[in-house]
Design an enzyme around this catalytic site. Structure first.
Site, PDB file in Angstrom:
ATOM      1  N   GLU A 123       0.839  -1.208   0.000  1.00 36.24           N
ATOM      2  CA  GLU A 123       0.000   0.000   0.000  1.00 36.24           C
ATOM      3  C   GLU A 123       0.868   1.251   0.000  1.00 36.24           C
ATOM      4  OE1 GLU A 123      -3.015  -0.331  -0.433  1.00 36.24           O
ATOM      5  OE2 GLU A 123      -3.532  -2.333   0.294  1.00 36.24           O
ATOM      6  N   ASN A 167       1.208   3.848  -3.097  1.00 34.51           N
ATOM      7  CA  ASN A 167       0.819   5.247  -2.917  1.00 34.51           C
ATOM      8  C   ASN A 167       1.935   6.186  -3.348  1.00 34.51           C
ATOM      9  OD1 ASN A 167      -1.684   4.729  -1.987  1.00 34.51           O
ATOM     10  ND2 ASN A 167      -1.219   5.039   0.169  1.00 34.51           N
ATOM     11  N   ARG A 169      -9.242   2.609  -7.576  1.00 32.45           N
ATOM     12  CA  ARG A 169      -8.616   2.021  -6.421  1.00 32.45           C
ATOM     13  C   ARG A 169      -9.576   2.247  -5.273  1.00 32.45           C
ATOM     14  NH1 ARG A 169      -3.966   0.680  -6.210  1.00 32.45           N
ATOM     15  NH2 ARG A 169      -3.570   1.620  -4.195  1.00 32.45           N
TER      16      ARG A 169
END
Lengths: 105, 187
Positions: free
Chosen positions: B69, B73, B144
């Protein structure tokens, strides 16, 4: 061009074979491939097959939510099969278990 | 299998009142290009770094998810490399713009405590509070889920995010290894 093995139409279901690692890197490919068939064929339900999947992050949630939005307005359902414990945990954490039916095997 | 491992850990603790494993420090740092194919590299590198601790499969999966994650990002929000340059093995898709940039990942293992720091020099986060809300995303077109920070918080024990718009973002996560309370429980 998508691999024929990854997307299959069985009756009114689109079967999507999820890759070993479901992350952002692979997500666009799955979304594009699935959407192309959703538009082209008369598909009602989508089944995500997690048999090969050993890893999934929040991109997987995005893939499923996106497909759900596209088919739910026509009364379609989303199913997940062969989801292991970790994947089911991620479904639960993100509240996805309410919209995805998890089928054993 | 799990029960056995916990037992071993308990005996170790009993035989080692000073807890010699504490104070042992191990550190690694890698810097890689901000492209999507490095997402799997980053999480596998962390997993390999901690294998000698004998983590459970669940712990490994948690850490890999959190790292994935954070790195994703950094790549797609920090540097806006929306598909990177080797999306499913192809060459650069015509519409993808590749912004050069590096993601730095630093892992420190002190005893059983794992700390992972993921830094980018990307565009930073304008409203951190909003960004950390579940389901919030600045890029809805990417489909997403907006669950990135929520997953990092849930899968790790502690999370700290610092960000300066225009300068970059630093995500710092901690996890105590081999003590997941839900391990071995049916959920």
């Amino acid at each position: 061009m998508e691999d024929f093995q990854d997307f299959q139409i069985i009756d009114n279901c689109l079967m999507v074979r999820m890759p070993e690692e479901v992350d952002h890197h692979r997500a666009a490919y799955i979304c594009e491939g699935a959407d192309r068939l959703l538009v082209r064929e008369n598909v009602e339900n989508v089944v995500f097959d997690f048999e090969d999947t050993r890893f999934m992050d929040s991109s997987g949630i995005g893939i499923i939510m996106g497909r759900y939005r596209k088919i739910s307005c026509f009364g379609g359902h989303v199913y997940a099969i062969h989801a292991d414990r970790q994947i089911q945990r991620i479904f639960r954490m993100s509240g996805l278990h309410g919209i995805v039916e998890i089928l054993p095997g | 299998m799990v029960a056995e491992r916990e037992e071993v850990q308990l005996t170790e603790k009993r035989e080692d009142p000073q807890n010699k494993t504490q104070g042992k420090r191990n550190e690694m740092e890698i810097v890689f290009d901000a492209i999507s194919c490095n997402e799997s590299f980053a999480r596998v590198a962390v997993a390999a770094f901690i294998t000698h601790l004998n983590p459970t499969l669940e712990e490994l999966a948690d850490i890999k998810t959190a790292v994935s994650e954070a790195v994703t990002n950094a790549i797609i929000h920090g540097y806006e490399n929306l598909s990177g340059y080797s999306r499913h093995g192809e060459s650069i898709p015509a519409y993808s713009i590749v912004h050069p940039g590096k993601v730095r990942m630093r892992c420190v293992l002190e005893g059983d405590m794992l700390s992972i720091e993921i830094t980018d020099q990307g565009k930073g986060i304008e409203d951190l509070k909003k960004a950390m809300e579940p389901l919030f995303t600045t890029k809805p077109e990417l489909e997403r889920s907006g669950m990135g920070f929520a997953f990092m918080e849930a899968f790790m024990d502690d999370l700290e995010v610092e960000s300066t718009p225009g300068k970059g973002t630093r995500v710092h996560m901690w996890k105590k290894m081999r003590c997941g309370d839900w391990i071995g429980k049916e959920d």
